[in-house]
Design an enzyme around this catalytic site. Structure first.
Site, PDB file in Angstrom:
ATOM      1  N   ASP A 187     -36.807 -67.726  26.519  1.00  0.00           N
ATOM      2  CA  ASP A 187     -35.812 -66.694  26.809  1.00  0.00           C
ATOM      3  C   ASP A 187     -36.512 -65.356  27.009  1.00  0.00           C
ATOM      4  O   ASP A 187     -37.229 -64.899  26.119  1.00  0.00           O
ATOM      5  CB  ASP A 187     -34.826 -66.621  25.632  1.00  0.00           C
ATOM      6  CG  ASP A 187     -33.839 -65.472  25.758  1.00  0.00           C
ATOM      7  OD1 ASP A 187     -33.628 -65.010  26.901  1.00  0.00           O
ATOM      8  OD2 ASP A 187     -33.286 -65.049  24.729  1.00  0.00           O
ATOM      9  N   ASN A 197     -34.822 -62.394  27.925  1.00  0.00           N
ATOM     10  CA  ASN A 197     -33.996 -61.183  27.781  1.00  0.00           C
ATOM     11  C   ASN A 197     -33.184 -61.119  26.492  1.00  0.00           C
ATOM     12  O   ASN A 197     -32.264 -60.312  26.370  1.00  0.00           O
ATOM     13  CB  ASN A 197     -33.075 -61.024  28.999  1.00  0.00           C
ATOM     14  CG  ASN A 197     -32.090 -62.185  29.112  1.00  0.00           C
ATOM     15  OD1 ASN A 197     -32.134 -63.119  28.295  1.00  0.00           O
ATOM     16  ND2 ASN A 197     -31.217 -62.144  30.081  1.00  0.00           N
ATOM     17  N   ASP A 238     -30.938 -63.041  25.124  1.00  0.00           N
ATOM     18  CA  ASP A 238     -29.550 -63.507  24.973  1.00  0.00           C
ATOM     19  C   ASP A 238     -29.471 -64.884  24.310  1.00  0.00           C
ATOM     20  O   ASP A 238     -28.404 -65.479  24.206  1.00  0.00           O
ATOM     21  CB  ASP A 238     -28.820 -63.515  26.331  1.00  0.00           C
ATOM     22  CG  ASP A 238     -29.400 -64.532  27.300  1.00  0.00           C
ATOM     23  OD1 ASP A 238     -30.423 -65.183  26.966  1.00  0.00           O
ATOM     24  OD2 ASP A 238     -28.842 -64.683  28.406  1.00  0.00           O
ATOM     25  N   ASP A 249     -34.508 -68.859  30.329  1.00  0.00           N
ATOM     26  CA  ASP A 249     -34.198 -68.387  31.679  1.00  0.00           C
ATOM     27  C   ASP A 249     -35.422 -68.480  32.593  1.00  0.00           C
ATOM     28  O   ASP A 249     -36.512 -68.866  32.156  1.00  0.00           O
ATOM     29  CB  ASP A 249     -33.641 -66.956  31.634  1.00  0.00           C
ATOM     30  CG  ASP A 249     -34.512 -66.033  30.794  1.00  0.00           C
ATOM     31  OD1 ASP A 249     -35.753 -66.141  30.903  1.00  0.00           O
ATOM     32  OD2 ASP A 249     -33.971 -65.225  30.011  1.00  0.00           O
ATOM     33  N   ASP A 274     -33.527 -80.670  40.289  1.00  0.00           N
ATOM     34  CA  ASP A 274     -32.571 -81.706  39.917  1.00  0.00           C
ATOM     35  C   ASP A 274     -31.442 -81.719  40.944  1.00  0.00           C
ATOM     36  O   ASP A 274     -30.896 -80.668  41.288  1.00  0.00           O
ATOM     37  CB  ASP A 274     -32.001 -81.381  38.524  1.00  0.00           C
ATOM     38  CG  ASP A 274     -31.919 -82.601  37.638  1.00  0.00           C
ATOM     39  OD1 ASP A 274     -31.320 -83.593  38.089  1.00  0.00           O
ATOM     40  OD2 ASP A 274     -32.444 -82.559  36.516  1.00  0.00           O
ATOM     41  N   ASP A 316     -30.041 -87.197  39.839  1.00  0.00           N
ATOM     42  CA  ASP A 316     -29.215 -87.567  38.693  1.00  0.00           C
ATOM     43  C   ASP A 316     -28.353 -88.799  39.007  1.00  0.00           C
ATOM     44  O   ASP A 316     -27.700 -88.829  40.056  1.00  0.00           O
ATOM     45  CB  ASP A 316     -28.306 -86.373  38.386  1.00  0.00           C
ATOM     46  CG  ASP A 316     -27.642 -86.466  37.036  1.00  0.00           C
ATOM     47  OD1 ASP A 316     -28.347 -86.398  36.018  1.00  0.00           O
ATOM     48  OD2 ASP A 316     -26.400 -86.606  36.998  1.00  0.00           O
ATOM     49  N   GLU A 375     -32.692 -91.270  39.138  1.00  0.00           N
ATOM     50  CA  GLU A 375     -32.313 -91.764  37.806  1.00  0.00           C
ATOM     51  C   GLU A 375     -31.377 -92.949  38.026  1.00  0.00           C
ATOM     52  O   GLU A 375     -30.331 -92.792  38.652  1.00  0.00           O
ATOM     53  CB  GLU A 375     -31.607 -90.662  37.017  1.00  0.00           C
ATOM     54  CG  GLU A 375     -31.305 -91.098  35.587  1.00  0.00           C
ATOM     55  CD  GLU A 375     -30.288 -90.218  34.879  1.00  0.00           C
ATOM     56  OE1 GLU A 375     -30.330 -90.114  33.657  1.00  0.00           O
ATOM     57  OE2 GLU A 375     -29.402 -89.644  35.568  1.00  0.00           O
ATOM     58  N   HIS A 423     -34.661 -85.028  28.293  1.00  0.00           N
ATOM     59  CA  HIS A 423     -33.623 -84.208  27.651  1.00  0.00           C
ATOM     60  C   HIS A 423     -32.431 -85.015  27.153  1.00  0.00           C
ATOM     61  O   HIS A 423     -31.539 -84.455  26.526  1.00  0.00           O
ATOM     62  CB  HIS A 423     -33.161 -83.142  28.647  1.00  0.00           C
ATOM     63  CG  HIS A 423     -32.477 -83.756  29.836  1.00  0.00           C
ATOM     64  ND1 HIS A 423     -33.146 -84.561  30.751  1.00  0.00           N
ATOM     65  CD2 HIS A 423     -31.197 -83.722  30.258  1.00  0.00           C
ATOM     66  CE1 HIS A 423     -32.288 -84.972  31.672  1.00  0.00           C
ATOM     67  NE2 HIS A 423     -31.101 -84.482  31.397  1.00  0.00           N
ATOM     68  N   ASP A 424     -32.383 -86.301  27.470  1.00  0.00           N
ATOM     69  CA  ASP A 424     -31.267 -87.147  27.015  1.00  0.00           C
ATOM     70  C   ASP A 424     -31.683 -88.086  25.891  1.00  0.00           C
ATOM     71  O   ASP A 424     -30.863 -88.862  25.397  1.00  0.00           O
ATOM     72  CB  ASP A 424     -30.769 -88.035  28.170  1.00  0.00           C
ATOM     73  CG  ASP A 424     -30.139 -87.238  29.288  1.00  0.00           C
ATOM     74  OD1 ASP A 424     -29.578 -86.157  29.013  1.00  0.00           O
ATOM     75  OD2 ASP A 424     -30.206 -87.697  30.443  1.00  0.00           O
TER      76      ASP A 424
HETATM   77  C1  NOJ Z   1     -27.906 -87.753  33.454  1.00  0.00           C
HETATM   78  C2  NOJ Z   1     -28.461 -86.462  32.935  1.00  0.00           C
HETATM   79  O1  NOJ Z   1     -29.815 -86.641  32.638  1.00  0.00           O
HETATM   80  C3  NOJ Z   1     -27.635 -86.080  31.748  1.00  0.00           C
HETATM   81  O2  NOJ Z   1     -28.178 -85.004  31.015  1.00  0.00           O
HETATM   82  C4  NOJ Z   1     -26.245 -85.754  32.231  1.00  0.00           C
HETATM   83  O3  NOJ Z   1     -25.408 -85.536  31.119  1.00  0.00           O
HETATM   84  C5  NOJ Z   1     -25.665 -86.899  33.057  1.00  0.00           C
HETATM   85  N1  NOJ Z   1     -26.595 -87.493  33.966  1.00  0.00           N
HETATM   86  C6  NOJ Z   1     -24.505 -86.408  33.856  1.00  0.00           C
HETATM   87  O4  NOJ Z   1     -24.952 -85.565  34.886  1.00  0.00           O
END
Ligand code: NOJ
Length: 564
Positions: A25, A27, A29, A33, A102, A203, A254, A327-328
């Site tokens: 980050d 700034n 908040d 960013d 993405d 995605d 993906e 990230h998932d």
């Molecule tokens: C896969 C993404 O990696 C995930 O973070 C997202 O919630 C779902 N697709 C829906 O876009």
């Protein structure tokens, strides 16, 4: 004899995934960013990565942290401006790194102007941009469920119909059957490519084609009827023809629930679709029959079987993406290694595997310093929509909160989303001067970038060395994989062979010593290898050590180059 291979920059690359909200980050908040990322470009260059995959930075109401896009050609205000984004791209290119964006086009946000129009009336020109259906006997049009709990349909009173949303109700599915939608998507992609980006991560791209008639889950088929739908390859080939084929770019799709046969269709060398995909078979290894939240112990023999299957079945036909978290997913170290006593050793052991399998390697931010899962005391500290919906659903069904929290500790997506840990002695790990949108993992005084950079023996420096090795040895990128010890419950050993070059990789996956024995004389008889040069290890190894019989310490990893 060196087999002729199709050499490509995206095969030789190491990709670093940035989740912008949690990276840096600038700034105060509390939200990461673009200027924050720009301030860390030299850090990425020092690590040695080639490509950045930037999770969505487009305008979004953030129901799903940017995976719900309301303007595909604008930058989210919290992240900065288009000028910041241009500076980021230039900063990467100047340093010899590339940028992939993405692409989230299975669905948009419900606040995208297409959807705002679409829901107004049945004869609106944008109506058919989304999937609308009348209800059946006062209920949803079919029995499909959303990945984020509950039904995949939302009733909309304005026109007395339901719209499809495979993710949250603020993520309506785009109707790919409509050629106008496809044209809009291709034009938007072209616009980004003309701005100079180097490719896309796509995605849930294998969900874009839905079976005609939207049949019930009960009506045949071996899974939800929106996965690998009937027109999906036609759509991706069209996208390739209209857009992708015109640029020298990298594409990674993906794809959920796919077999190697499916992947050879999406990413086969002669298919004119994508360069590679992410498949999730390994990510399911610790899930039970009811899905990811049913946390189940995993076995190394199964782990090896899955890797071996993908390594061998795509060989010469398609290209693998190698990753152990994103990230998932939970943090790889907490899931497959030991994030306590063997934090350093097990992180390096897993990294050794990630960088010595055939495929493009993906590093998720923080992995290179050994960031771990987090355990917040209460659900109020969590932010992820999937986690929050799941928690509510379980509580409504009468489950004990503590039991639900355990599954969130193991599998929740916020494990990967806690802010990047830059320093040990600033509040919030130096991620922000304000209040972070998601609490920083309290282990930041020990686990942080500053400390990693100052320590020669850190996980960071081991990643750096692995990345360098990739540039020095073709066999690391292109070599064919062979599993050596399928039945061993503790050690994962394999070779990689590329023409005259061969690597031997030996990994102890547990905190107990192990012995790995292999039949050197047999190998010698076949290929005449006589010497083994140690390329990298996470322990000191005496030069005189005999590789015919290797005694491995906890989480020990070794990579040998074998020669005649
Ligand atoms: C896969 C993404 O990696 C995930 O973070 C997202 O919630 C779902 N697709 C829906 O876009």
């Amino acid at each position: 004899m060196t087999k002729s291979v199709d050499k490509k920059w995206w095969k030789e690359s190491v990709v670093y995934q940035i989740y912008p909200r949690s990276f840096m980050d600038s700034n105060g908040d509390g939200i990461g960013d673009l200027q924050g990322i720009i301030s860390k470009l030299d850090y990425l260059k020092t690590l040695g990565i080639d490509v950045v995959w930037l999770c969505p930075v487009y305008e979004s109401p953030n129901d799903d942290n940017g995976y719900d896009i309301s303007n595909y050609q604008g930058i989210m205000h919290e992240f900065g401006t288009m000028t910041d984004w241009e500076e980021l791209l230039e900063g990467l290119h100047q340093r010899g790194m590339k940028l992939i964006m993405d692409l989230v086009v299975n669905h948009s946000s419900d606040e995208h102007h297409w959807f705002v129009e679409s829901r107004k009336s049945k004869d609106n020109p944008y109506r058919d941009y989304y999937v609308w259906r009348p209800g059946k006997n006062g209920e949803a049009p079919n029995d499909w469920g959303s990945f984020f709990s509950g039904p995949a349909w939302q009733y909309d009173a304005t026109t007395d119909e339901y719209y499809l949303h495979i993710f949250s109700k603020k993520q309506p599915d785009l109707n790919w059957e409509n050629p106008k939608v496809r044209r809009e998507v291709y034009d938007m992609m072209t616009w980004w490519l003309d701005k100079g980006i180097d490719g896309f991560r796509m995605d849930v791209i294998n969900l874009i084609s839905k079976a005609p008639g939207l049949p019930s889950m009960k009506d045949g088929g071996d899974g939800p009827r929106f996965i690998n739908g009937p027109r999906v390859h036609e759509f991706i080939q069209e996208m390739n023809r209209e857009v992708l084929s015109k640029y020298d770019i990298m594409t990674v799709g993906e794809t959920l629930d796919v077999t190697p046969e499916d992947v050879i269709k999406y990413a086969g060398t002669d298919r004119h679709e994508l360069n590679m995909v992410f498949q999730f078979e390994l990510m399911g290894i610790d899930s039970g029959p009811s899905g990811k939240w049913e946390v189940t112990p995993w076995k190394l023999t199964d782990f090896k079987k899955i890797i071996s299957k993908w390594q061998t079945s795509l060989e010469g036909k398609a290209w693998n993406s190698i990753y152990l978290n994103n990230h998932d997913q939970p943090r790889l170290l907490s899931r497959f290694g030991n994030d306590k006593e063997y934090h350093n050793k097990s992180a390096k052991m897993l990294a050794t595997m990630l960088h010595t399998l055939q495929g493009t390697t993906y590093i998720y931010q923080g992995e290179e310093i050994g960031m771990t899962n987090v355990r917040f005391d209460t659900i109020e500290e969590y932010r992820d929509i999937e986690t929050l919906n799941r928690y509510q659903e379980c509580i409504d069904q009468g489950q004990e909160p503590s039991e639900v929290m355990e599954s969130i500790y193991a599998k929740g997506r916020d494990n990967a989303r806690t802010p990047m840990q830059w320093t040990g002695n600033h509040p919030h790990a130096g991620f922000t001067t304000g209040t972070p949108w998601l609490t920083v993992n309290p282990n930041y005084p020990e686990i942080n970038v500053e400390r990693a950079l100052a320590d020669e023996d850190s996980i960071f420096h081991y990643y750096q060395k692995l990345i360098r090795l990739r540039k020095q040895h073709d066999v690391i990128v292109y070599g064919a994989f062979e599993l050596l010890n399928a039945d061993d419950e503790q050690v994962f050993a394999y070779t990689r062979t590329f023409g005259e070059e061969r690597l031997l990789i030996i990994l102890n996956f547990y905190d107990k010593p192990a012995r790995f024995e292999w039949n050197w004389s047999k190998v010698e008889a076949i290929s005449g290898e006589r010497t083994a040069e140690l390329l990298i290890s996470n322990y000191d190894i005496p030069a005189s050590e005999d590789v015919r019989q290797v005694d491995l310490r906890p989480y020990e990893a070794r990579v040998y180059k074998l020669s005649k």
